[in-house]
Design a protein around this motif. Structure first.
Motif, short mmCIF file in Angstrom:
data_model
loop_
_atom_site.label_atom_id
_atom_site.label_comp_id
_atom_site.label_asym_id
_atom_site.label_seq_id
_atom_site.Cartn_x
_atom_site.Cartn_y
_atom_site.Cartn_z
N THR A 1 -7.09 11.89 -0.70
CA THR A 1 -8.44 12.41 -0.92
C THR A 1 -9.07 12.91 0.38
N HIS B 1 -6.91 15.73 13.78
CA HIS B 1 -7.96 15.55 14.79
C HIS B 1 -7.31 15.14 16.09
N THR C 1 -8.45 7.59 11.58
CA THR C 1 -8.06 9.00 11.48
C THR C 1 -6.60 9.00 11.07
N GLY D 1 0.82 -1.22 0.00
CA GLY D 1 0.00 0.00 0.00
C GLY D 1 0.84 1.26 0.00
N VAL E 1 4.91 -2.13 -2.36
CA VAL E 1 4.14 -2.36 -3.59
C VAL E 1 2.78 -1.69 -3.48
N GLY F 1 -4.97 0.17 3.77
CA GLY F 1 -6.07 1.08 4.08
C GLY F 1 -7.41 0.36 4.09
N CYS G 1 -0.48 -2.24 4.75
CA CYS G 1 -0.86 -0.82 4.84
C CYS G 1 -1.86 -0.53 3.74
N ALA H 1 -7.30 7.03 0.17
CA ALA H 1 -7.68 7.90 1.29
C ALA H 1 -6.63 8.98 1.58
N SER H 2 -5.35 8.61 1.47
CA SER H 2 -4.30 9.56 1.87
C SER H 2 -4.22 10.78 0.98
C1 LIG Z 1 -12.95 11.71 2.49
C2 LIG Z 1 -12.02 11.41 3.62
C3 LIG Z 1 -11.69 12.43 4.52
C4 LIG Z 1 -10.81 12.16 5.56
N1 LIG Z 1 -10.42 13.19 6.36
C5 LIG Z 1 -9.45 12.99 7.30
C6 LIG Z 1 -8.94 14.07 8.06
O1 LIG Z 1 -9.32 15.22 7.85
N2 LIG Z 1 -8.00 13.80 9.01
C7 LIG Z 1 -7.53 12.53 9.23
O2 LIG Z 1 -6.69 12.33 10.10
N3 LIG Z 1 -7.97 11.47 8.48
C8 LIG Z 1 -8.91 11.69 7.52
N4 LIG Z 1 -9.35 10.65 6.76
C9 LIG Z 1 -8.77 9.31 6.99
C10 LIG Z 1 -7.40 9.17 6.32
O3 LIG Z 1 -7.42 9.71 5.03
C11 LIG Z 1 -7.00 7.71 6.25
O4 LIG Z 1 -7.14 7.12 7.53
C12 LIG Z 1 -5.56 7.53 5.81
O5 LIG Z 1 -5.29 8.26 4.64
C13 LIG Z 1 -5.28 6.05 5.59
O6 LIG Z 1 -4.03 5.93 4.97
P1 LIG Z 1 -3.56 4.51 4.44
O7 LIG Z 1 -2.21 4.69 3.88
O8 LIG Z 1 -3.76 3.53 5.52
O9 LIG Z 1 -4.65 4.13 3.30
P2 LIG Z 1 -4.75 4.60 1.79
O10 LIG Z 1 -4.31 5.98 1.59
O11 LIG Z 1 -6.13 4.24 1.32
O12 LIG Z 1 -3.69 3.67 1.05
C14 LIG Z 1 -3.87 2.29 0.92
C15 LIG Z 1 -3.23 1.89 -0.40
O13 LIG Z 1 -3.18 0.48 -0.49
C16 LIG Z 1 -3.34 0.13 -1.84
N5 LIG Z 1 -3.74 -1.27 -1.92
C17 LIG Z 1 -4.89 -1.82 -1.50
N6 LIG Z 1 -4.88 -3.14 -1.74
C18 LIG Z 1 -3.71 -3.44 -2.32
C19 LIG Z 1 -3.13 -4.63 -2.83
N7 LIG Z 1 -3.79 -5.82 -2.75
N8 LIG Z 1 -1.91 -4.57 -3.38
C20 LIG Z 1 -1.24 -3.41 -3.46
N9 LIG Z 1 -1.74 -2.24 -3.01
C21 LIG Z 1 -2.97 -2.26 -2.45
C22 LIG Z 1 -4.41 1.09 -2.34
O14 LIG Z 1 -4.38 1.21 -3.75
C23 LIG Z 1 -4.03 2.37 -1.61
O15 LIG Z 1 -3.21 3.21 -2.40
C24 LIG Z 1 -10.26 10.87 5.72
C25 LIG Z 1 -10.58 9.85 4.83
C26 LIG Z 1 -11.44 10.11 3.77
C27 LIG Z 1 -11.75 9.02 2.79
#
Ligand SMILES: Cc1cc2nc3c(=O)[nH]c(=O)nc-3n(C[C@H](O)[C@H](O)[C@H](O)COP(=O)(O)OP(=O)(O)OC[C@H]3O[C@@H](n4cnc5c(N)ncnc54)[C@H](O)[C@@H]3O)c2cc1C
Length: 414
Positions: free
Chosen positions: A65, A71, A371, A31, A53, A240, A238, A62-63
């Motif tokens: 958008t 918070h 969050t 991720g 990867v 998401g 990771c 999410a990260s």
């Molecule tokens: C609209 C919205 C508003 C938000 N506002 C806030 C805020 O104001 N403050 C705050 O703290 N949090 C906020 N959040 C929450 C925050 O954005 C997320 O908790 C955080 O970005 C999660 O990061 P991540 O890296 O875990 O997930 P992500 O950014 O979703 O990344 C996960 C990645 O994994 C990849 N992936 C998935 N499956 C596979 C696979 N099988 N193989 C390879 N890659 C894969 C995906 O393509 C994606 O790129 C908000 C979320 C949303 C949707």
């Protein structure tokens, strides 16, 4: 001229991220959002061989958008059920966690040597009913005990300090360390610095199957991707909102569900609002950007959509979230919303993050939180410390990857 937050020095070059997958790695991170890129950075910085990867491109989910808010005040979902001593200890822990997350963000621009568009503006959490105000007072007591300097502000003092708030707002807590950063630049900068420390990042590389091998050494996992196979000693999930999928590939069931959420941005208006505003009882986060537009979030849902879950926007949520913003900040009454978008968030059933190493599948780790823009840098840094230092303090039991494990899964313990 200094480089702006979106200039190309923030991006991993395509010739790096499109190169072939290596045959093996110590740690495979799945991720490329903020959690994954931060993991890759902290591990690579400690000298660990790491490959990340990402099935699409970096920072597209999410990260990239989200609404970018920090918070740091306890939120209503954390407060529900308060009263029992166990809850009180949990809330105190969570408030202390906010301070840790804040201290990571505070030094992050210097550490990553780039602009994160970070603004420590302070934040209001507003109440419109006596019950909501009482919740804010209870919250304030807990935060004070944990060392966060919130204050409860009401009456004439509130009108003086926040004249833009509606008369219906009967009180608010103010937290000076809240603020926001630019979600478009944080994960890409983490990724770039990770690569500079030796991490490999491969985009367009979806994890489709994971074999858990008998030995716990370098070939513990064989990970099959759309771009070939890679052996890994350790894996960090990771992914998401999709984190349940890699976990299921090794036989784990994570306590997660995903939801599509809305964010709106308005046309610019004369400068009005410096602190972030959120609501203790209604779905609202609101801030005015450097460009004088207002970003309106707060968790308004999108219609559901099938995998891979790029949710559509909905009129109901676009209008609903704007209506709450206008009711709290009446100056926005005739503002035009110029863009609305959605992103996919992960929620855990108990609102605790999923961070650490599985006891059921040793070597399999996760770094997932709801969050997550606020907290992923802190969780990733701490998990990387644990993976590199056996004396690092463990995460609380309630963050465990194994907490939703079924009896079947336990019997299948490897
Ligand atoms: C609209 C919205 C508003 C938000 N506002 C806030 C805020 O104001 N403050 C705050 O703290 N949090 C906020 N959040 C929450 C925050 O954005 C997320 O908790 C955080 O970005 C999660 O990061 P991540 O890296 O875990 O997930 P992500 O950014 O979703 O990344 C996960 C990645 O994994 C990849 N992936 C998935 N499956 C596979 C696979 N099988 N193989 C390879 N890659 C894969 C995906 O393509 C994606 O790129 C908000 C979320 C949303 C949707």
């Amino acid at each position: 001229m200094t480089a702006g937050p979106l200039e190309s020095r923030h991006w991993v070059p395509a010739e790096h991220s499109h190169a072939p997958l290596p045959p093996s790695t110590d740690v495979l991170v799945i991720g490329g959002g903020i959690a994954g890129t931060a993991m890759a950075y902290y591990l690579a910085r400690s000298g660990v061989e790491v490959t990340l990867v990402e099935r699409g491109e970096l920072n597209r989910e999410a990260s990239g958008t989200n609404a970018g808010s920090f918070h740091l005040q306890l939120a209503i979902h954390q407060l529900s059920g308060q009263g029992a001593e166990a809850d009180r200890e949990r809330l105190l822990d969570e408030a202390r966690l906010s301070l840790e997350a804040y201290s990571v963000w505070k030094g992050l621009g210097d550490e990553l040597d780039g602009s994160l568009d970070l603004h420590e503006t302070g934040g209001w959490m507003v109440a419109e009913t006596p019950e909501q105000l009482q919740t804010l007072r209870d919250k304030y007591e807990l935060e004070r005990l944990a060392g966060i300097e919130t204050e409860v502000v009401t009456g004439a003092e509130l009108r003086r300090r926040a004249p833009y708030l509606a008369e219906t707002v009967v009180g608010a807590t103010y937290c000076p360390i809240e603020g926001h950063a630019n979600p478009l630049v944080v994960a890409p900068l983490y990724a770039l610095r990770a690569v500079e420390h030796g991490a490999l990042i491969r985009t367009g590389t979806e994890v489709r199957r994971i074999d858990v091998n008998g030995d716990t050494g370098a070939r513990r996992f064989t990970v099959h991707t759309g771009a070939g196979r890679i052996d890994a000693h350790r894996v960090v999930d990771c992914a998401g909102a999709w984190c349940g999928e890699p976990a299921a590939m090794v036989g784990l069931r994570l306590p997660v569900r995903s939801e599509g959420l809305h964010v709106n941005v308005t046309e610019p208006r004369p400068r009005l609002l410096t602190p972030m505003v959120q609501h203790i009882g209604r779905r609202l986060t609101l801030k005015q950007t450097d460009q004088n537009t207002f970003i309106i979030g707060g968790g308004w849902p999108t219609p559901d959509a099938p995998r891979p879950r790029r949710y559509p926007t909905s009129w109901h949520s676009a209008a609903g979230s704007t209506a709450v913003a206008v009711s709290v900040l009446p100056a926005l009454a005739d503002v035009r919303v110029v863009r609305t978008w959605s992103g996919v968030i992960v929620f855990t059933d108990d609102f605790s993050p999923v961070v650490g190493e599985s006891a059921l599948v040793p070597g399999f780790h996760a770094c997932v939180s709801s969050t997550g823009f606020t907290f992923s840098p802190y969780f990733a840094r701490r998990l990387a410390e644990q993976m590199t230092s056996p004396v690092a303090s463990p995460f609380p039991e309630r963050y465990s990857l194994d907490r939703a494990a079924t009896g079947t899964l336990r019997r299948e313990k490897r």
